[in-house]
Design an enzyme around this catalytic site. Sequence first.
Site, PDB file in Angstrom:
ATOM      1  N   GLY A  19       0.811  -1.215   0.000  1.00 29.30           N
ATOM      2  CA  GLY A  19       0.000   0.000   0.000  1.00 29.30           C
ATOM      3  C   GLY A  19       0.839   1.256   0.000  1.00 29.30           C
ATOM      4  O   GLY A  19       0.439   2.292   0.549  1.00 29.30           O
ATOM      5  N   SER A  21       1.670   3.278  -2.382  1.00 30.57           N
ATOM      6  CA  SER A  21       1.463   4.268  -3.437  1.00 30.57           C
ATOM      7  C   SER A  21       0.827   5.557  -2.944  1.00 30.57           C
ATOM      8  O   SER A  21       0.814   6.557  -3.663  1.00 30.57           O
ATOM      9  CB  SER A  21       0.619   3.670  -4.568  1.00 30.57           C
ATOM     10  N   SER A  22       0.299   5.561  -1.709  1.00 30.22           N
ATOM     11  CA  SER A  22      -0.329   6.791  -1.220  1.00 30.22           C
ATOM     12  C   SER A  22      -0.514   6.730   0.292  1.00 30.22           C
ATOM     13  O   SER A  22      -0.291   5.687   0.916  1.00 30.22           O
ATOM     14  CB  SER A  22      -1.700   7.006  -1.888  1.00 30.22           C
ATOM     15  N   SER A 142      -7.081  -0.224  12.738  1.00 35.72           N
ATOM     16  CA  SER A 142      -7.926   0.965  12.858  1.00 35.72           C
ATOM     17  C   SER A 142      -8.591   0.990  14.222  1.00 35.72           C
ATOM     18  O   SER A 142      -8.868  -0.067  14.813  1.00 35.72           O
ATOM     19  CB  SER A 142      -9.001   0.959  11.764  1.00 35.72           C
ATOM     20  N   TYR A 155     -15.763  -3.060   7.373  1.00 36.43           N
ATOM     21  CA  TYR A 155     -14.432  -2.519   7.646  1.00 36.43           C
ATOM     22  C   TYR A 155     -14.016  -2.870   9.076  1.00 36.43           C
ATOM     23  O   TYR A 155     -12.897  -3.342   9.306  1.00 36.43           O
ATOM     24  CB  TYR A 155     -14.438  -1.008   7.443  1.00 36.43           C
ATOM     25  N   SER A 158     -13.152  -6.552   9.267  1.00 32.78           N
ATOM     26  CA  SER A 158     -11.891  -6.912   8.614  1.00 32.78           C
ATOM     27  C   SER A 158     -10.692  -6.513   9.462  1.00 32.78           C
ATOM     28  O   SER A 158      -9.708  -7.257   9.564  1.00 32.78           O
ATOM     29  CB  SER A 158     -11.803  -6.264   7.234  1.00 32.78           C
TER      30      SER A 158
END
Length: 250
Positions: A19, A21-22, A142, A155, A158
């Site tokens: 992840g 790329s940003s 998270s 979310y 997960s």
Amino acid sequence: MIIQNNPYNLNNKKILITGASSGIGRAISILCSQLGAKLIITGRDENRLTETFHSLSGNNHKKTIAELTNEDDILNLVSDLQNIDGFVHCAGINRRLLIQSVSQPFIDNILQVNFTSGVLLSKYLIGKRKLNNDASIVFISSISVNYPAKGNALYCASKGALNSFSKVMALELAPKGIRVNCIEPGMIAGAWLDKAPLTEEQLEQSRLKYPLQRFGTPEEVAYIAAFLLSDMTKWMTGSAIITDGGLTLQ
């Protein structure tokens, strides 16, 4: 006494970051390169991943385009690796839907990206003996694990699964000195907020819920990731660090 060698440095540690790329993944990649690590960064978007790659300090880094919902891509990524000292799993997506509106493809997509990809990467890193003894693994989770919100069921699920998985992984890898920890960020500022289905007023209301009166930044999560990757945390495993501006204190 002055410490001559910075214990937070990552000099010559080889670290895989997904992840990248940003957002958080890009911030972690840039910081780790500044601290001396040799990186293998991966993501789905070639242009954005290349932007991250050109932002790295130092040299001898590698970038690999990989679709982590594809097991063959995961296997190829791992097979091409030399042994690594760190693995940071930042790849993740979120899209809110009320439970009555979810579908099997929606469930599969959220779980594949946020959970299954990390499990399969871990499986192959372990099975192909790509992790050096005393390596450090960091999963970006998270606060949603313990701070649910309407429409966020998949979310939350997960990330909760990822947390539980990391604790078992920490036990299984402990004999090799390999540690496994999670970071649980609150809302992080970034370009994604511009695309969020929220009005300016709703964003401001969300921001004011945080005792520190602001959202976090990708760089602030990166500092914690670098700490966990460093030798300063060699006796820390199975933990989850909350970084949320005090939101979950309320």
